[in-house]
Motif scaffolding. Sequence first.
Motif, short mmCIF file in Angstrom:
data_model
loop_
_atom_site.label_atom_id
_atom_site.label_comp_id
_atom_site.label_asym_id
_atom_site.label_seq_id
_atom_site.Cartn_x
_atom_site.Cartn_y
_atom_site.Cartn_z
N LEU A 133 14.68 -50.79 47.47
CA LEU A 133 15.61 -49.72 47.83
C LEU A 133 15.32 -49.18 49.22
N ASN A 134 14.04 -49.09 49.58
CA ASN A 134 13.66 -48.57 50.89
C ASN A 134 12.32 -49.17 51.28
N GLN A 135 12.36 -50.19 52.12
CA GLN A 135 11.18 -50.95 52.47
C GLN A 135 10.11 -50.10 53.15
N ARG A 136 10.53 -49.01 53.79
CA ARG A 136 9.58 -48.22 54.56
C ARG A 136 8.89 -47.13 53.74
N LYS A 137 9.36 -46.88 52.55
CA LYS A 137 8.71 -45.88 51.70
C LYS A 137 7.64 -46.58 50.86
N THR A 138 6.47 -46.72 51.46
CA THR A 138 5.44 -47.55 50.83
C THR A 138 4.36 -46.74 50.11
N ARG A 139 4.32 -45.43 50.31
CA ARG A 139 3.21 -44.67 49.72
C ARG A 139 3.17 -44.80 48.21
N ARG A 140 4.31 -44.56 47.55
CA ARG A 140 4.36 -44.68 46.08
C ARG A 140 4.13 -46.13 45.66
N ALA A 141 4.67 -47.07 46.42
CA ALA A 141 4.49 -48.48 46.08
C ALA A 141 3.02 -48.88 46.16
N VAL A 142 2.33 -48.41 47.20
CA VAL A 142 0.90 -48.72 47.34
C VAL A 142 0.12 -48.16 46.15
N ALA A 143 0.46 -46.95 45.73
CA ALA A 143 -0.23 -46.34 44.58
C ALA A 143 0.00 -47.17 43.32
N ASP A 144 1.26 -47.60 43.10
CA ASP A 144 1.57 -48.40 41.92
C ASP A 144 0.87 -49.76 41.98
N LEU A 145 0.90 -50.40 43.15
CA LEU A 145 0.31 -51.72 43.28
C LEU A 145 -1.21 -51.68 43.18
N THR A 146 -1.82 -50.64 43.74
CA THR A 146 -3.27 -50.49 43.63
C THR A 146 -3.69 -50.37 42.18
N GLU A 147 -2.94 -49.56 41.42
CA GLU A 147 -3.25 -49.41 39.99
C GLU A 147 -2.94 -50.69 39.23
N ALA A 148 -1.87 -51.38 39.61
CA ALA A 148 -1.53 -52.64 38.96
C ALA A 148 -2.64 -53.67 39.13
N VAL A 149 -3.18 -53.73 40.34
CA VAL A 149 -4.27 -54.68 40.63
C VAL A 149 -5.54 -54.28 39.88
N ARG A 150 -5.78 -52.98 39.76
CA ARG A 150 -6.95 -52.52 39.00
C ARG A 150 -6.84 -52.94 37.53
N LEU A 151 -5.63 -52.80 36.98
CA LEU A 151 -5.42 -53.15 35.58
C LEU A 151 -5.34 -54.66 35.37
N SER A 152 -4.81 -55.37 36.36
CA SER A 152 -4.64 -56.83 36.26
C SER A 152 -5.16 -57.49 37.53
N PRO A 153 -6.48 -57.64 37.66
CA PRO A 153 -7.06 -58.19 38.90
C PRO A 153 -6.60 -59.60 39.23
N ASP A 154 -6.06 -60.31 38.24
CA ASP A 154 -5.62 -61.69 38.48
C ASP A 154 -4.13 -61.77 38.82
N ASN A 155 -3.50 -60.65 39.09
CA ASN A 155 -2.07 -60.64 39.44
C ASN A 155 -1.93 -60.89 40.93
N ALA A 156 -1.84 -62.16 41.30
CA ALA A 156 -1.81 -62.54 42.71
C ALA A 156 -0.57 -62.02 43.43
N LYS A 157 0.56 -61.96 42.72
CA LYS A 157 1.79 -61.48 43.35
C LYS A 157 1.69 -59.99 43.68
N ALA A 158 1.05 -59.23 42.80
CA ALA A 158 0.85 -57.81 43.08
C ALA A 158 -0.08 -57.64 44.28
N LEU A 159 -1.10 -58.46 44.38
CA LEU A 159 -2.01 -58.40 45.52
C LEU A 159 -1.27 -58.75 46.82
N ALA A 160 -0.42 -59.76 46.76
CA ALA A 160 0.34 -60.14 47.96
C ALA A 160 1.30 -59.03 48.37
N LYS A 161 1.96 -58.42 47.40
CA LYS A 161 2.88 -57.32 47.71
C LYS A 161 2.11 -56.12 48.27
#
Length: 220
Positions: free
Chosen positions: A144-172
């Motif tokens: 929806l908005n590529q430049r609004k990354t703060r919330r996305a970073v928070a979600d992805l950081t937590e996603a990686v913590r919960l699923s360390p083998d999620n390579a797509k989340a790490l790439a994003k």
Amino acid sequence: MMPLAWTDALVQGLLLLLAAGILLALQSIPSQIRRRRGRSSATSAQAHRHFVTGAQFLSRARSTSPPSPSLAKSALSHADHAISLSPRDAAPHILKALSLDLLGRRVLAIKSLNTALSPPLVNSLSDRERGDALFKRAELQLGLNQRKTRRAVADLTEAVRLSPDNAKALAKLGECYEERVEMENAQKAFETALQVDPSVKAAKEGLKRVTRFREVERDS
């Protein structure tokens, strides 16, 4: 609309083969139904059937080229029925979000994921399922908005913590850091993604971009 491949991990994480005629279902549903108190077994079973049927419609919708809106709408309808019968289960809300995303209705999809990831519903998800849902919400937000990354970073950081083998989340996550010009963090995320899965194209290309950027920065 998000590329179909990006939803694979989430759908596969939520659904599994069940016995005798049931093709796909959320792994945690049987235990969730057993834990429910004060709700009739008939109501729980009905909610379960709606969820499984909706998941099958979603799988069929995604398998067509282009994706079938009519099948996605059927999946959405069954998700709504499951929610009305079992509103405290996160799984039907995630199914609803995936169906809405396939229909191009991202804002509503995010709202459904927000519901699934809020207490007490989030407690019904495994760590992997929660991580996949966070990853999907981040993708939708960035779509929806590529430049609004703060919330996305928070979600992805937590996603990686919960699923360390999620390579797509790490790439994003690496792409988000790259957008914020946090190149060291971006490089680490891309490198970790490739350690987990060397075939992730986004991580390969991201690492090349970051490497070039840092080389130019050193030489200037």
